[in-house]
Design an enzyme around this catalytic site. Structure first.
Site, short mmCIF file in Angstrom:
data_model
loop_
_atom_site.label_atom_id
_atom_site.label_comp_id
_atom_site.label_asym_id
_atom_site.label_seq_id
_atom_site.Cartn_x
_atom_site.Cartn_y
_atom_site.Cartn_z
CD GLN A 111 27.35 42.08 34.19
OE1 GLN A 111 28.16 42.13 34.26
NE2 GLN A 111 26.75 40.73 34.52
CG HIS A 178 27.95 41.37 37.97
ND1 HIS A 178 27.95 39.90 38.26
CD2 HIS A 178 29.29 41.28 36.97
CE1 HIS A 178 28.72 39.14 37.98
NE2 HIS A 178 29.81 39.88 37.17
CB ALA A 180 26.85 36.39 39.49
CG HIS A 181 30.14 35.28 38.32
ND1 HIS A 181 30.28 35.74 37.11
CD2 HIS A 181 29.07 34.32 38.07
CE1 HIS A 181 29.17 35.18 36.33
NE2 HIS A 181 28.77 34.36 36.90
CE1 TYR A 183 34.68 40.10 39.82
CE2 TYR A 183 32.93 39.23 38.85
CZ TYR A 183 34.23 39.36 39.08
OH TYR A 183 35.00 38.91 37.85
#
Length: 374
Positions: A111, A178, A180-181, A183
């Site tokens: 990732q 990545h 998501a979340h 970042y």
């Protein structure tokens, strides 16, 4: 009279089916979710990290998605114990990780990660690197970083593309980006943190431009049959009610440009996989993503456990949750793979037990599982 199959038998049958992402054959439907572990001093994944992933593959995990690993950009990270996907020693460590998983007949994708405005001044691994994002705005709305320039954008695009090329060279089976979340890539997708007035800001489709350029750059550097997964979420760190899309139409506006740029599968991150995403439908986020894009999807969120992972960070354990509704969704082909997190930290053999129909042997999650690479 023929008895109906038990839930254990149905789970084994549903999860044992192979899956395919852009030609990559995955032996079953179980993936290991990416989980930051911070056991890589100097950003180098050692033999213990290779064994950690190898054990899960040997016990039946079909696809290992590694913990987030920083791309080669000075502002990408905030810890010297999180692995990096650049540097000779770091990449040599990752090669050994891939070899360990392949030796166990598993598949593995790293990732690739840039944290953006989550970074704080002075943090390692490169203390002088500034926090930067689309508008220099943090998740809480504070503008304490640098809005990325054209040069910054190009550097980050190049860093992701280079990392993906290295992943293929090292023998990995694909990559996951990545997004998501809260970042960096998510910061561009979310209107709260993306306040740009140039081509990279504006409506939902415009906010995908930077991420779509990263996907396209990755696609140019890897083989046509090298899978590119994209992980995204509605929720953010410390903003669990945040939403990129309030309707399926808004979600389609975000996903379509990424699919067109070359994403092969979407990993839809939720805190609880069983929760419907939009009113009027039982589909979860992965289900809606598959319906809208037609691409394979990965679901995730408290699989096999009652409490979500946010509580785990607070030091809480979690009891075992049945797989009945997961099996029903799998049998309906709502999504294609199931990413398992804390249950696989607790028990490296979780997949083997589920695939053999031994649900009665599954154990509750204990917070001590976070303390070692067991």
């Amino acid at each position: 009279m023929t008895l109906a199959p038990s839930i254990a038998e149905r789970a084994a049958a549903a999860l044992s089916r192979p899956a395919v992402i852009n030609g990559l054959k995955i032996p079953n439907r179980i993936a290991m979710a990416p989980m930051t572990r911070m056991f890589s001093p100097g950003g180098v994944p050692g033999d213990d990290v290779a064994s950690y992933y190898g054990r899960r593959a040997a016990a039946g995990v079909g696809l290992v998605i590694t913990e987030g690993t920083y791309v080669g950009h000075p502002s990408a990270g905030q810890s010297d114990r999180v692995p990096r996907f650049h540097g000779e020693e770091q990449l040599a460590g990752w090669r050994r990780v891939a070899e360990a998983v392949h030796a166990a007949d598993g598949r593995i994708v790293p990732q690739l990660w840039h944290i953006g405005m989550v970074r704080k001044d002075g943090e390692p691994p490169f203390a002088d690197a500034p926090a930067m994002g689309p508008s220099g705005v943090r998740i809480d709305g504070n503008g304490t970083g640098r809005a990325m320039t054209r040069s910054d954008l190009d550097d980050v695009i190049g860093a992701f593309a280079e990392a993906a090329a290295e992943a293929e060279r090292l023998g990995f089976d694909g990559v996951e980006l990545h997004g998501a979340h809260g970042y960096l890539l998510d910061q561009f997708l979310w209107e709260h943190t993306n306040r740009r007035t140039d081509a990279y800001g504006g409506d939902a489709t415009a906010r995908t431009l930077f991420t779509a350029e990263i996907v396209a750059a990755v696609r140019e550097r890897v083989s046509n049959t090298f899978p590119v997964l994209f992980r995204y979420s509605q929720w953010k760190q410390d903003a669990y009610d945040a939403r990129l899309a309030h309707t399926p139409q808004e979600l389609d506006a975000l996903l379509a440009p990424l699919a067109a740029a070359g994403v092969d599968a979407f990993h839809a991150s939720t805190r609880r996989y069983w929760e419907p995403e939009f009113d009027g439908s039982a589909l979860n986020l992965a289900g809606w993503t598959k319906k809208l894009t037609g691409l394979p999807t990965v679901t995730v969120g408290s699989v096999g456990l009652n409490g979500d992972f946010i509580n785990a960070f607070k030091g809480e354990g979690s009891s075992v949750r049945g797989l009945d509704d997961l099996v029903e969704r799998l049998e309906a082909d709502e999504f294609d793979l199931v990413a398992v997190g804390r249950a696989l930290l607790q028990d490296p053999t979780w997949a083997a037990k589920v695939l053999a129909g031994r649900l009665d042997e599954l154990a509750p999650y204990d917070k001590v599982a976070l303390k070692s690479l067991s």
